[in-house]
Motif scaffolding. Structure first.
Motif, PDB file in Angstrom:
ATOM      1  N   LYS A   1       0.849  -1.190   0.000  1.00 11.00           N
ATOM      2  CA  LYS A   1       0.000   0.000   0.000  1.00 11.00           C
ATOM      3  C   LYS A   1       0.886   1.241   0.000  1.00 11.00           C
ATOM      4  O   LYS A   1       1.589   1.503   0.967  1.00 11.00           O
ATOM      5  N   LEU A   2       0.848   1.941  -1.106  1.00 13.92           N
ATOM      6  CA  LEU A   2       1.635   3.158  -1.221  1.00 13.92           C
ATOM      7  C   LEU A   2       0.841   4.341  -0.674  1.00 13.92           C
ATOM      8  O   LEU A   2      -0.319   4.533  -1.027  1.00 13.92           O
ATOM      9  N   SER A   3       1.470   5.102   0.194  1.00 14.69           N
ATOM     10  CA  SER A   3       0.812   6.269   0.787  1.00 14.69           C
ATOM     11  C   SER A   3       1.670   7.501   0.568  1.00 14.69           C
ATOM     12  O   SER A   3       2.420   7.921   1.457  1.00 14.69           O
ATOM     13  N   PRO A   4       1.583   8.079  -0.619  1.00 19.98           N
ATOM     14  CA  PRO A   4       2.405   9.268  -0.898  1.00 19.98           C
ATOM     15  C   PRO A   4       1.985  10.439  -0.015  1.00 19.98           C
ATOM     16  O   PRO A   4       0.826  10.533   0.413  1.00 19.98           O
ATOM     17  N   THR A   5       2.915  11.315   0.259  1.00 20.36           N
ATOM     18  CA  THR A   5       2.597  12.512   1.036  1.00 20.36           C
ATOM     19  C   THR A   5       1.735  13.454   0.196  1.00 20.36           C
ATOM     20  O   THR A   5       1.632  13.298  -1.027  1.00 20.36           O
ATOM     21  N   ASP A   6       1.127  14.426   0.851  1.00 18.97           N
ATOM     22  CA  ASP A   6       0.332  15.414   0.121  1.00 18.97           C
ATOM     23  C   ASP A   6       1.198  16.148  -0.898  1.00 18.97           C
ATOM     24  O   ASP A   6       0.742  16.461  -2.003  1.00 18.97           O
ATOM     25  N   GLU A   7       2.452  16.406  -0.538  1.00 13.17           N
ATOM     26  CA  GLU A   7       3.361  17.104  -1.444  1.00 13.17           C
ATOM     27  C   GLU A   7       3.663  16.250  -2.675  1.00 13.17           C
ATOM     28  O   GLU A   7       3.695  16.759  -3.802  1.00 13.17           O
ATOM     29  N   GLU A   8       3.901  14.941  -2.467  1.00 20.52           N
ATOM     30  CA  GLU A   8       4.182  14.055  -3.593  1.00 20.52           C
ATOM     31  C   GLU A   8       2.967  13.934  -4.519  1.00 20.52           C
ATOM     32  O   GLU A   8       3.105  13.982  -5.748  1.00 20.52           O
ATOM     33  N   ARG A   9       1.813  13.791  -3.921  1.00 16.02           N
ATOM     34  CA  ARG A   9       0.596  13.660  -4.720  1.00 16.02           C
ATOM     35  C   ARG A   9       0.338  14.945  -5.522  1.00 16.02           C
ATOM     36  O   ARG A   9      -0.011  14.909  -6.692  1.00 16.02           O
ATOM     37  N   ARG A  10       0.532  16.064  -4.872  1.00 18.58           N
ATOM     38  CA  ARG A  10       0.322  17.348  -5.532  1.00 18.58           C
ATOM     39  C   ARG A  10       1.319  17.546  -6.668  1.00 18.58           C
ATOM     40  O   ARG A  10       0.969  18.021  -7.749  1.00 18.58           O
ATOM     41  N   ASP A  11       2.554  17.151  -6.421  1.00 14.71           N
ATOM     42  CA  ASP A  11       3.597  17.311  -7.439  1.00 14.71           C
ATOM     43  C   ASP A  11       3.288  16.511  -8.699  1.00 14.71           C
ATOM     44  O   ASP A  11       3.427  17.009  -9.817  1.00 14.71           O
TER      45      ASP A  11
END
Length: 537
Positions: free
Chosen positions: A352-362
């Motif tokens: 389960k990958l849980s990217p940070t808000d910054e990674e998702r936004r990028d």
């Protein structure tokens, strides 16, 4: 107080002087005397005596494979000794002031932070300390602890509990912190040499790295060597002396120099253009996944076992993918692609990958390449790739790319164009789903004074990251029947087509125009895009 080293007896470091003036330390009460130490460790004098004389029987020896094809000898303590050593670790940590160059065995630091410290410097010198743990003898540990003002008997007990066969065992939980403490003076000396040569110095356990923007001539005796392995004898005498006087030697086969034209690695991480990993690492993951997909799990496991692989393929792959995600980020397309393939083969234990808000936004915000300018675009759930109409004016298709992989462009068709509202929708079906994330539309309209974030690529150039600007809604005007959002932050040219997000990260608008030459900073309300899509062409 003079510096004195006696390699035949205790190693007396000037650690107390170094720590005491600039970095005050507090000696734990458990180190007050033998009784206090034994009480803290919950061991009796009789048990201490047994460990003192029979500690060799409390270790098991085994080997683990190294990436080079060689093996590493591990001395692992038994459960009882392991419990005692774990109780010692927090006490020892109170005695150690972490230096900036140290990235190994330090909380919140790793091979990733070690590589990041060197940025994109063009010249890298990699050195390795030979026999790192075995070189640190029991007498050196005793001398180190005594130099901090700790009772001599306590110093000997701590060293006795932490050492095996007169050295730090690779496998004991106390060895990392003790090795860092021993290297405190080494780090101080090498940091001074690095500063004098205008270089950056870091250490990860036994791996020493120096980097610079210019050829590091002062680190070598007679000019820099050619790229590749070199003999440590070519190093500057001052550098060799700093290492040897601190009780270590450079491994003769692991000295490496890299220049601007070669692959620059720092503890296994490539830093030529941002952090990356050796492509052979990713190929290995893909090869194992291909083996499972074509041969079946049982046959693939048998093949893995025949090559002396340890454990199950599931755990092997999970570890490798976890390391890849740690270095490249959980939003990275390569990480997501191999994780998806893994999940198809191991349905009961998915990653389960849980990217940070910054990674998702990028990964949700891209660049669109118009012949006359660069614009911004973003992925909107259930709609597609959104941008401003003027960013694709006169074009039936444009190129879109993510700046992290600017050489990989995707030709996308303009499937909806509304010049009046200045919004356009691009067909993103040609872009693999692992390459991007999507924003979700806001369910509530914004109001004046609401906090909002504008995201885009103003005047994008190679190497630039996404620009994030915070502000608030100053007004909600309308022009020619089109609802707008005026914001307080500046919306510079190139940000057009980017998203305006509310405080919860949902899209409320599409950047229209702004910048220092404009009187107002304006975005199109997302409701206008929704209305445009419902209007017959």
């Amino acid at each position: 107080m003079a510096h004195r080293r006696d390699w035949k007896g205790d190693l007396v470091l000037s650690v107390r002087r170094i720590f005491g003036k600039s970095f005050p330390i507090s000696i734990p009460s458990a180190f007050k005397d033998e009784a206090a130490l034994l009480a803290h460790l919950k061991i009796s004098p009789a048990e201490l005596k047994k460990i003192w004389w029979y500690r060799g029987r409390m270790y098991s020896q085994f080997e683990i494979a190294k990436g080079s094809g060689k093996v590493r000898a591990i001395s692992a303590p038994d459960l009882r000794l392991k419990i005692i050593q774990r109780k010692l670790v927090p006490l020892l940590q109170q005695l150690y002031w972490v230096r900036n160059p140290v990235h190994g065995f330090v909380p919140d630091r790793s091979v990733k932070t070690n590589a990041e410290a060197h940025g994109r410097r063009k010249f890298i010198v990699n050195l390795d300390l030979k026999d790192y743990f075995p070189t640190i003898t029991e007498n050196r540990i005793i001398g180190l602890i005594r130099s901090l003002g700790i009772d001599p008997r306590v110093s000997k007990i701590v060293a006795r509990l932490c050492c095996h066969m007169n050295q730090l065992p690779q496998g004991a939980s106390t060895s990392p912190i003790l090795s860092n403490m021993i290297c405190y003076r080494l780090d101080t000396d090498l940091l001074a040499i690095a500063k004098a040569s205008r270089s950056i110095y870091t250490r990860y356990a036994d791996d020493l790295t120096f980097s610079s923007y210019q050829p590091p001539t002062s680190l070598f005796a007679i000019g820099v060597p050619t790229a590749g392995k070199f003999s440590p004898e070519l190093l500057a005498p001052e550098l060799l002396s700093a290492i040897s006087v601190n009780g270590f030697i450079v491994h003769p086969d692991k000295a490496h120099f890299a220049d601007r034209n070669s692959r620059r690695m720092v503890t296994g991480v490539k830093i030529n253009a941002g952090l990356n990993i050796d492509r052979r690492y990713v190929r290995n993951i893909r090869a194992v996944l291909h083996s499972i997909e074509t041969l079946g799990l049982a046959a693939a496991q048998a093949k893995y076992d025949s090559k002396k692989g340890k454990g199950t393929l599931a755990s092997h792959l999970r570890g490798k993918i976890a390391y890849l995600a740690h270095l490249k980020g959980q939003s990275d397309p390569v990480v997501r692609a191999v994780a998806q393939r893994y999940n198809k083969s191991f349905l009961s234990q998915p990653i389960k990958l849980s990217p940070t808000d910054e990674e998702r936004r990028d990964r949700s915000v891209w660049v669109v390449d118009h012949p006359d300018l660069y614009g911004t675009s973003f992925f909107l759930k259930s709609v597609g790739l959104i941008t401003a109409a003027h960013c694709v004016e006169g074009r039936k298709e444009v190129n879109a790319f993510h700046p992290s992989k600017h050489t990989t462009t995707y030709t996308v068709k303009v499937i909806h164009y509304d010049k009046h509202r200045d919004v356009a929708v691009l067909d993103c079906s040609t872009i693999p789903s692992t390459e991007y994330y999507e924003f979700e539309p806001a369910t509530e309209a914004v109001a004046v004074t609401d906090k909002v974030t504008a995201i885009g690529y103003p005047d994008w150039g190679l190497g630039e990251r996404v620009n994030i600007r915070s502000g608030e809604v100053s007004s909600l005007p309308a022009r020619s029947g089109v609802g707008l959002i005026e914001v307080t932050q500046q919306l510079t040219q190139g940000m057009s087509g980017g998203p305006i997000l509310d405080a919860n990260g949902f899209v409320v608008g599409v950047i229209h125009k702004g910048g220092p030459g404009e009187g107002r900073q304006l975005a199109i309300r997302l409701s206008e895009l929704e209305a445009s899509l419902q209007t017959p062409p």
